[in-house]
Design a protein around this motif. Structure first.
Motif, PDB file in Angstrom:
ATOM      1  N   CYS A  77       0.833  -1.203   0.000  1.00 45.49           N
ATOM      2  CA  CYS A  77       0.000   0.000   0.000  1.00 45.49           C
ATOM      3  C   CYS A  77       0.868   1.254   0.000  1.00 45.49           C
ATOM      4  O   CYS A  77       0.638   2.181  -0.787  1.00 45.49           O
ATOM      5  CB  CYS A  77      -0.934  -0.020   1.214  1.00 45.49           C
ATOM      6  N   VAL A  78       1.876   1.291   0.858  1.00 41.89           N
ATOM      7  CA  VAL A  78       2.776   2.451   0.926  1.00 41.89           C
ATOM      8  C   VAL A  78       3.492   2.642  -0.408  1.00 41.89           C
ATOM      9  O   VAL A  78       3.593   3.760  -0.913  1.00 41.89           O
ATOM     10  CB  VAL A  78       3.774   2.309   2.095  1.00 41.89           C
ATOM     11  N   GLN A  79       3.955   1.554  -0.996  1.00 36.34           N
ATOM     12  CA  GLN A  79       4.645   1.664  -2.288  1.00 36.34           C
ATOM     13  C   GLN A  79       3.717   2.255  -3.356  1.00 36.34           C
ATOM     14  O   GLN A  79       4.134   3.117  -4.126  1.00 36.34           O
ATOM     15  CB  GLN A  79       5.142   0.299  -2.750  1.00 36.34           C
ATOM     16  N   LEU A  80       2.486   1.790  -3.388  1.00 42.39           N
ATOM     17  CA  LEU A  80       1.546   2.291  -4.394  1.00 42.39           C
ATOM     18  C   LEU A  80       1.175   3.756  -4.140  1.00 42.39           C
ATOM     19  O   LEU A  80       1.124   4.555  -5.081  1.00 42.39           O
ATOM     20  CB  LEU A  80       0.287   1.423  -4.439  1.00 42.39           C
ATOM     21  N   LYS A  81       0.950   4.111  -2.894  1.00 38.95           N
ATOM     22  CA  LYS A  81       0.553   5.484  -2.552  1.00 38.95           C
ATOM     23  C   LYS A  81       1.688   6.486  -2.752  1.00 38.95           C
ATOM     24  O   LYS A  81       1.441   7.658  -2.995  1.00 38.95           O
ATOM     25  CB  LYS A  81       0.052   5.564  -1.107  1.00 38.95           C
ATOM     26  N   THR A  82       2.928   6.028  -2.621  1.00 38.93           N
ATOM     27  CA  THR A  82       4.078   6.921  -2.835  1.00 38.93           C
ATOM     28  C   THR A  82       4.603   6.834  -4.268  1.00 38.93           C
ATOM     29  O   THR A  82       5.600   7.478  -4.590  1.00 38.93           O
ATOM     30  CB  THR A  82       5.230   6.584  -1.858  1.00 38.93           C
ATOM     31  N   TYR A  83       3.960   6.024  -5.078  1.00 40.96           N
ATOM     32  CA  TYR A  83       4.353   5.827  -6.484  1.00 40.96           C
ATOM     33  C   TYR A  83       5.765   5.265  -6.623  1.00 40.96           C
ATOM     34  O   TYR A  83       6.439   5.487  -7.628  1.00 40.96           O
ATOM     35  CB  TYR A  83       4.202   7.122  -7.296  1.00 40.96           C
ATOM     36  N   THR A  84       6.225   4.525  -5.614  1.00 43.23           N
ATOM     37  CA  THR A  84       7.534   3.888  -5.725  1.00 43.23           C
ATOM     38  C   THR A  84       7.424   2.501  -6.337  1.00 43.23           C
ATOM     39  O   THR A  84       8.438   1.866  -6.609  1.00 43.23           O
ATOM     40  CB  THR A  84       8.242   3.809  -4.356  1.00 43.23           C
ATOM     41  N   ALA A  85       6.196   2.046  -6.536  1.00 41.40           N
ATOM     42  CA  ALA A  85       5.962   0.783  -7.244  1.00 41.40           C
ATOM     43  C   ALA A  85       4.762   0.975  -8.152  1.00 41.40           C
ATOM     44  O   ALA A  85       3.859   1.772  -7.867  1.00 41.40           O
ATOM     45  CB  ALA A  85       5.713  -0.362  -6.270  1.00 41.40           C
ATOM     46  N   PHE A  86       4.780   0.249  -9.230  1.00 40.49           N
ATOM     47  CA  PHE A  86       3.659   0.255 -10.158  1.00 40.49           C
ATOM     48  C   PHE A  86       2.657  -0.818  -9.725  1.00 40.49           C
ATOM     49  O   PHE A  86       3.020  -1.770  -9.023  1.00 40.49           O
ATOM     50  CB  PHE A  86       4.151  -0.022 -11.588  1.00 40.49           C
ATOM     51  N   PRO A  87       1.404  -0.701 -10.153  1.00 43.75           N
ATOM     52  CA  PRO A  87       0.401  -1.706  -9.764  1.00 43.75           C
ATOM     53  C   PRO A  87       0.780  -3.144 -10.131  1.00 43.75           C
ATOM     54  O   PRO A  87       0.357  -4.079  -9.462  1.00 43.75           O
ATOM     55  CB  PRO A  87      -0.858  -1.258 -10.512  1.00 43.75           C
ATOM     56  N   ASP A  88       1.602  -3.320 -11.157  1.00 45.28           N
ATOM     57  CA  ASP A  88       2.012  -4.680 -11.541  1.00 45.28           C
ATOM     58  C   ASP A  88       3.080  -5.245 -10.597  1.00 45.28           C
ATOM     59  O   ASP A  88       3.507  -6.385 -10.732  1.00 45.28           O
ATOM     60  CB  ASP A  88       2.493  -4.731 -12.989  1.00 45.28           C
ATOM     61  N   GLY A  89       3.533  -4.434  -9.639  1.00 44.14           N
ATOM     62  CA  GLY A  89       4.497  -4.912  -8.643  1.00 44.14           C
ATOM     63  C   GLY A  89       5.944  -4.610  -8.962  1.00 44.14           C
ATOM     64  O   GLY A  89       6.834  -4.990  -8.212  1.00 44.14           O
ATOM     65  N   THR A  90       6.211  -3.918 -10.051  1.00 45.96           N
ATOM     66  CA  THR A  90       7.591  -3.546 -10.370  1.00 45.96           C
ATOM     67  C   THR A  90       7.946  -2.225  -9.689  1.00 45.96           C
ATOM     68  O   THR A  90       7.073  -1.391  -9.437  1.00 45.96           O
ATOM     69  CB  THR A  90       7.815  -3.422 -11.892  1.00 45.96           C
ATOM     70  N   LEU A  91       9.207  -2.067  -9.391  1.00 44.69           N
ATOM     71  CA  LEU A  91       9.691  -0.874  -8.706  1.00 44.69           C
ATOM     72  C   LEU A  91       9.732   0.305  -9.676  1.00 44.69           C
ATOM     73  O   LEU A  91      10.195   0.173 -10.817  1.00 44.69           O
ATOM     74  CB  LEU A  91      11.093  -1.145  -8.149  1.00 44.69           C
ATOM     75  N   ASN A  92       9.264   1.447  -9.227  1.00 46.08           N
ATOM     76  CA  ASN A  92       9.360   2.680  -9.996  1.00 46.08           C
ATOM     77  C   ASN A  92      10.686   3.338  -9.602  1.00 46.08           C
ATOM     78  O   ASN A  92      10.741   4.177  -8.706  1.00 46.08           O
ATOM     79  CB  ASN A  92       8.167   3.590  -9.695  1.00 46.08           C
ATOM     80  N   VAL A  93      11.734   2.914 -10.257  1.00 46.59           N
ATOM     81  CA  VAL A  93      13.096   3.336  -9.907  1.00 46.59           C
ATOM     82  C   VAL A  93      13.239   4.847  -9.987  1.00 46.59           C
ATOM     83  O   VAL A  93      13.847   5.463  -9.105  1.00 46.59           O
ATOM     84  CB  VAL A  93      14.138   2.622 -10.798  1.00 46.59           C
ATOM     85  N   ASP A  94      12.658   5.477 -10.988  1.00 48.36           N
ATOM     86  CA  ASP A  94      12.778   6.934 -11.127  1.00 48.36           C
ATOM     87  C   ASP A  94      12.156   7.655  -9.937  1.00 48.36           C
ATOM     88  O   ASP A  94      12.701   8.643  -9.448  1.00 48.36           O
ATOM     89  CB  ASP A  94      12.140   7.409 -12.433  1.00 48.36           C
ATOM     90  N   SER A  95      11.038   7.159  -9.460  1.00 49.70           N
ATOM     91  CA  SER A  95      10.391   7.764  -8.296  1.00 49.70           C
ATOM     92  C   SER A  95      11.263   7.617  -7.051  1.00 49.70           C
ATOM     93  O   SER A  95      11.407   8.550  -6.260  1.00 49.70           O
ATOM     94  CB  SER A  95       9.021   7.123  -8.069  1.00 49.70           C
TER      95      SER A  95
END
Length: 137
Positions: free
Chosen positions: A74-92
């Motif tokens: 939940c924290v990853q999704l809300k902070t946009y550090t992960a995408f819904p597919d479960g991959t890390l949003n490295v740029d974020s």
């Protein structure tokens, strides 16, 4: 002339802070400030114990509790550090922690691709990413 001197001083101060190394306490403070807006919502959404959340935030402790793992997602999704597919949003992640190793963060994302449960994936990816951010990778 006053504005040029002021601008120069501001830019110089900004660059001095930017070049200053961020120690473990500094990184923890940045991390807590970054995720704090999401905490209450994610605690309510997952039912995780606040004690686990506190230890996760300040001590970087991880727990195999299912609610805790979903809290991390939940924290990853809300902070946009992960995408819904479960991959890390490295740029974020790099926007908040610019000194983290981009390639190592990508490896964190790739290393959990085989995990089908999205909460467990987020949990494992977070362990890896925090190791990279805090320089233990």
């Amino acid at each position: 002339m006053f504005w040029i001197v002021l601008l120069f001083n501001l830019l110089g101060a900004t660059n001095a802070v930017r070049l200053e190394a961020c120690d473990e306490e500094c990184l923890t403070q940045k991390r807590v400030a970054f995720v704090s807006p999401t905490i209450s919502e994610c605690v309510c959404a997952t039912g995780v114990d606040w004690t686990l959340v506190y230890r996760y935030l300040y001590d970087r402790d991880f727990f195999t509790d299912a609610c805790f793992m979903c809290f991390v997602r939940c924290v990853q999704l809300k902070t946009y550090t992960a995408f819904p597919d479960g991959t890390l949003n490295v740029d974020s992640v790099l926007m908040t922690f610019p000194d983290a190793d981009r390639d190592a963060l990508w490896e964190c994302s790739l290393s959990v691709e085989h995990i089908l449960d999205k909460c467990k994936r987020a949990y494992q990816m977070s362990i890896c990413a925090l190791d990279v951010i805090f320089g233990h990778h």
